[in-house]
Design a protein around this motif. Structure first.
Motif, PDB file in Angstrom:
ATOM      1  N   ARG A 114       0.858  -1.086  -0.084  1.00  0.00           N
ATOM      2  CA  ARG A 114       0.169  -0.050   0.185  1.00  0.00           C
ATOM      3  C   ARG A 114       0.810   1.356   0.005  1.00  0.00           C
ATOM      4  O   ARG A 114       1.947   1.116   0.765  1.00  0.00           O
ATOM      5  N   GLU A 115       0.430   2.299  -0.687  1.00  0.00           N
ATOM      6  CA  GLU A 115       1.215   3.468  -0.825  1.00  0.00           C
ATOM      7  C   GLU A 115       0.459   4.788  -0.189  1.00  0.00           C
ATOM      8  O   GLU A 115      -0.691   4.879   0.032  1.00  0.00           O
ATOM      9  N   PHE A 164      -5.471   3.295   0.917  1.00  0.00           N
ATOM     10  CA  PHE A 164      -6.759   2.456   0.697  1.00  0.00           C
ATOM     11  C   PHE A 164      -6.402   1.060   1.454  1.00  0.00           C
ATOM     12  O   PHE A 164      -5.384   0.503   1.369  1.00  0.00           O
ATOM     13  N   GLN A 165      -7.684   0.752   1.736  1.00  0.00           N
ATOM     14  CA  GLN A 165      -7.471  -0.878   2.400  1.00  0.00           C
ATOM     15  C   GLN A 165      -6.878  -1.897   1.454  1.00  0.00           C
ATOM     16  O   GLN A 165      -6.282  -2.826   2.015  1.00  0.00           O
ATOM     17  N   ALA A 166      -7.254  -1.675   0.423  1.00  0.00           N
ATOM     18  CA  ALA A 166      -6.856  -2.856  -0.791  1.00  0.00           C
ATOM     19  C   ALA A 166      -5.375  -2.443  -1.188  1.00  0.00           C
ATOM     20  O   ALA A 166      -5.094  -1.291  -1.085  1.00  0.00           O
ATOM     21  N   PHE A 167      -4.690  -3.392  -1.687  1.00  0.00           N
ATOM     22  CA  PHE A 167      -3.501  -3.385  -2.314  1.00  0.00           C
ATOM     23  C   PHE A 167      -3.563  -2.164  -3.250  1.00  0.00           C
ATOM     24  O   PHE A 167      -4.733  -2.059  -4.068  1.00  0.00           O
ATOM     25  N   ASN A 168      -2.604  -1.311  -3.457  1.00  0.00           N
ATOM     26  CA  ASN A 168      -2.772  -0.397  -4.514  1.00  0.00           C
ATOM     27  C   ASN A 168      -1.437   0.127  -4.829  1.00  0.00           C
ATOM     28  O   ASN A 168      -0.234  -0.084  -4.256  1.00  0.00           O
ATOM     29  N   ASN A 169      -1.239   1.152  -5.872  1.00  0.00           N
ATOM     30  CA  ASN A 169      -0.049   1.765  -6.298  1.00  0.00           C
ATOM     31  C   ASN A 169      -0.264   3.106  -7.224  1.00  0.00           C
ATOM     32  O   ASN A 169      -1.662   3.171  -7.632  1.00  0.00           O
ATOM     33  N   VAL A 170       0.344   4.159  -6.964  1.00  0.00           N
ATOM     34  CA  VAL A 170       0.172   5.326  -7.504  1.00  0.00           C
ATOM     35  C   VAL A 170       0.505   5.301  -8.998  1.00  0.00           C
ATOM     36  O   VAL A 170       1.466   4.714  -9.451  1.00  0.00           O
ATOM     37  N   GLY A 196     -12.599   1.050  -3.896  1.00  0.00           N
ATOM     38  CA  GLY A 196     -11.898   0.730  -2.855  1.00  0.00           C
ATOM     39  C   GLY A 196     -12.273   1.462  -1.549  1.00  0.00           C
ATOM     40  O   GLY A 196     -12.965   2.603  -1.457  1.00  0.00           O
ATOM     41  N   PHE A 197     -11.731   1.286  -0.335  1.00  0.00           N
ATOM     42  CA  PHE A 197     -12.066   1.976   0.725  1.00  0.00           C
ATOM     43  C   PHE A 197     -10.945   2.727   1.433  1.00  0.00           C
ATOM     44  O   PHE A 197      -9.619   1.968   1.866  1.00  0.00           O
ATOM     45  N   HIS A 254      -4.201   3.441  -8.572  1.00  0.00           N
ATOM     46  CA  HIS A 254      -4.809   2.099  -9.283  1.00  0.00           C
ATOM     47  C   HIS A 254      -4.840   1.150  -7.841  1.00  0.00           C
ATOM     48  O   HIS A 254      -3.982   0.816  -7.027  1.00  0.00           O
ATOM     49  N   ILE A 255      -6.160   0.642  -7.903  1.00  0.00           N
ATOM     50  CA  ILE A 255      -6.684   0.053  -6.540  1.00  0.00           C
ATOM     51  C   ILE A 255      -7.296  -1.459  -6.862  1.00  0.00           C
ATOM     52  O   ILE A 255      -7.713  -1.811  -7.849  1.00  0.00           O
ATOM     53  N   SER A 256      -6.338  -2.507  -6.259  1.00  0.00           N
ATOM     54  CA  SER A 256      -6.458  -3.770  -6.485  1.00  0.00           C
ATOM     55  C   SER A 256      -7.953  -4.161  -6.346  1.00  0.00           C
ATOM     56  O   SER A 256      -8.453  -3.743  -5.261  1.00  0.00           O
ATOM     57  N   ALA A 257      -8.360  -5.170  -6.943  1.00  0.00           N
ATOM     58  CA  ALA A 257      -9.894  -5.802  -7.005  1.00  0.00           C
ATOM     59  C   ALA A 257     -10.207  -6.220  -5.404  1.00  0.00           C
ATOM     60  O   ALA A 257      -9.175  -6.968  -5.041  1.00  0.00           O
ATOM     61  N   GLU A 258     -11.040  -5.996  -4.891  1.00  0.00           N
ATOM     62  CA  GLU A 258     -11.868  -6.641  -3.746  1.00  0.00           C
ATOM     63  C   GLU A 258     -12.789  -7.469  -4.105  1.00  0.00           C
ATOM     64  O   GLU A 258     -13.363  -7.356  -4.985  1.00  0.00           O
TER      65      GLU A 258
END
Length: 204
Positions: free
Chosen positions: A73-74, A93-99, A196-197, A120-124
């Motif tokens: 997470r970033e 964000f709670q989900a894995f992500n990258n800017v 995402g959250f 960019h937010i990984s799918a949950e």
């Protein structure tokens, strides 16, 4: 390869600038400039650990970018942050992500008061086809001798056709009066399942 570790923040000393807030408040002419965010080439690490690290990056005319990563997470802050930053500030964000790699700075004259960056937010669970989300994150840029900087709002880039315009409106209408660590950032416009959250931490 990340840049070499250094012992402290680079370029974040407070500078007396009593006219900054007045100029930002009184001027109505707003423009944009764009800079690249390249963690490997333009950032210097000031803290590293097994899960990531913290980096000081080139920004716009002395306003630096503080990039952090941990547990996939970033987090990004901008400008001349106050002492509160060293107490554990992290917005993500709670989900894995990258800017993304392109920052839009909103300016009054030559002074940046807000920054917009695509995440960019990984799918949950519950997202359609496991697609990644894309969110434009609008942040307040911390000013010299003031130090107040944080996320002020979000725009779902996949659910709003005019997402870039909306993000600029959030920046122009909210960022300057937003009270970091008091006010809560919100989503503006349509918000999809893949957005995402958000998560925020300020100090212990």
């Amino acid at each position: 390869m990340r840049r070499l570790l250094i012992s402290g923040l680079v370029g974040f000393q407070f500078i007396a600038a009593p006219v900054v807030a007045q100029e930002i408040e009184m001027s109505t002419e707003i423009s944009s400039v764009y800079t690249d965010l390249n963690i490997d080439d333009t950032c210097i690490a000031y803290q590293l650990d097994m899960l990531g690290g913290s980096f000081a990056c080139a920004g716009y005319k002395g306003y630096s970018v503080l990039f952090q990563e941990g547990d996939a997470r970033e987090s990004v802050f901008y400008g001349f942050v106050g002492d509160w930053f060293g107490e554990g500030a992290f917005e993500s964000f709670q989900a894995f992500n990258n800017v993304g790699d392109k920052i839009e700075w909103r300016l009054v004259g030559e002074i940046p008061f807000a920054a917009i960056l695509r995440w960019h937010i990984s799918a949950e669970d519950g997202t359609v086809d496991g697609a990644k989300g894309q969110v434009l994150v609008v942040s307040k840029v911390a000013q010299p001798a003031v130090g107040d900087g944080c996320v002020v709002g979000y725009v779902d880039a996949l659910e709003n056709d005019n997402a870039n315009e909306m993000a600029r409106e959030v920046a122009d209408n909210i960022a300057r009066e937003f009270r970091c660590r008091i006010d809560e950032p919100e989503f503006h416009g349509n918000e999809g399942l893949a957005a995402g959250f958000p998560m925020r931490t300020f100090g212990p």
